[in-house]
Design an enzyme around this catalytic site. Structure first.
Site, short mmCIF file in Angstrom:
data_model
loop_
_atom_site.label_atom_id
_atom_site.label_comp_id
_atom_site.label_asym_id
_atom_site.label_seq_id
_atom_site.Cartn_x
_atom_site.Cartn_y
_atom_site.Cartn_z
N ALA A 136 4.52 -15.59 -7.70
CA ALA A 136 4.28 -14.16 -7.57
C ALA A 136 3.13 -13.85 -6.60
O ALA A 136 2.89 -12.70 -6.27
CB ALA A 136 3.98 -13.55 -8.94
N CYS A 137 2.43 -14.87 -6.14
CA CYS A 137 1.26 -14.70 -5.26
C CYS A 137 1.67 -14.91 -3.81
O CYS A 137 2.18 -15.97 -3.44
CB CYS A 137 0.18 -15.71 -5.67
SG CYS A 137 -1.22 -15.79 -4.53
#
Length: 134
Positions: free
Chosen positions: A9-10
């Site tokens: 998600a980063c």
């Protein structure tokens, strides 16, 4: 062998993974939010990367402030304990290679510990060039 402690998600973590793959290598990807951490593992990573728990503390988009961990009086042991309970508190990505271990922020810093640089430029998901360093 290359190991990346990764959060899909980063954006920075995804960019580092793209840079690694652009060298032709396929790293071992450890999604640490799913696997969690152990105290010995974190301590070994931090020692190898010359980081303290405070250096590796993710303060944005994490519960660090809410948990009182940004107070300078909080000990490294207390930060480490919180990281074990809340893996999101560990800044990422942390990459391990034969040349060293590093917290790779900004993403192009991973090139310093890779055996070879990527072939050609690498772009992030917006199309911006992330390697060579902007």
């Amino acid at each position: 062998m290359i190991v990346i402690h990764h959060n899909p998600a980063c954006g920075t973590s995804r960019n580092v993974l793209a840079i690694i793959r652009a060298t032709g290598a396929e790293p071992e990807v450890i999604e640490y939010l799913q696997t969690g951490w152990t105290r010995p593992h974190l301590l070994a990573l931090f020692a190898a990367a010359d980081l303290t728990p405070r250096d590796a503390l993710r303060t944005s988009k994490s519960p660090a402030e809410e948990l009182g961990l940004t107070d300078p009086a909080v000990s490294d042991d207390a930060i480490l304990d919180a990281m074990l309970e809340h893996p999101i508190l560990v800044n990422r990505p942390i990459v391990c290679t034969a040349k060293g271990v590093a917290l790779c922020r900004p993403s192009y810093t991973v090139v310093d510990i890779l055996a070879a640089p990527p072939d050609g430029p690498v772009h992030d998901e917006t199309g911006a060039i992330i390697w060579p360093a902007p």
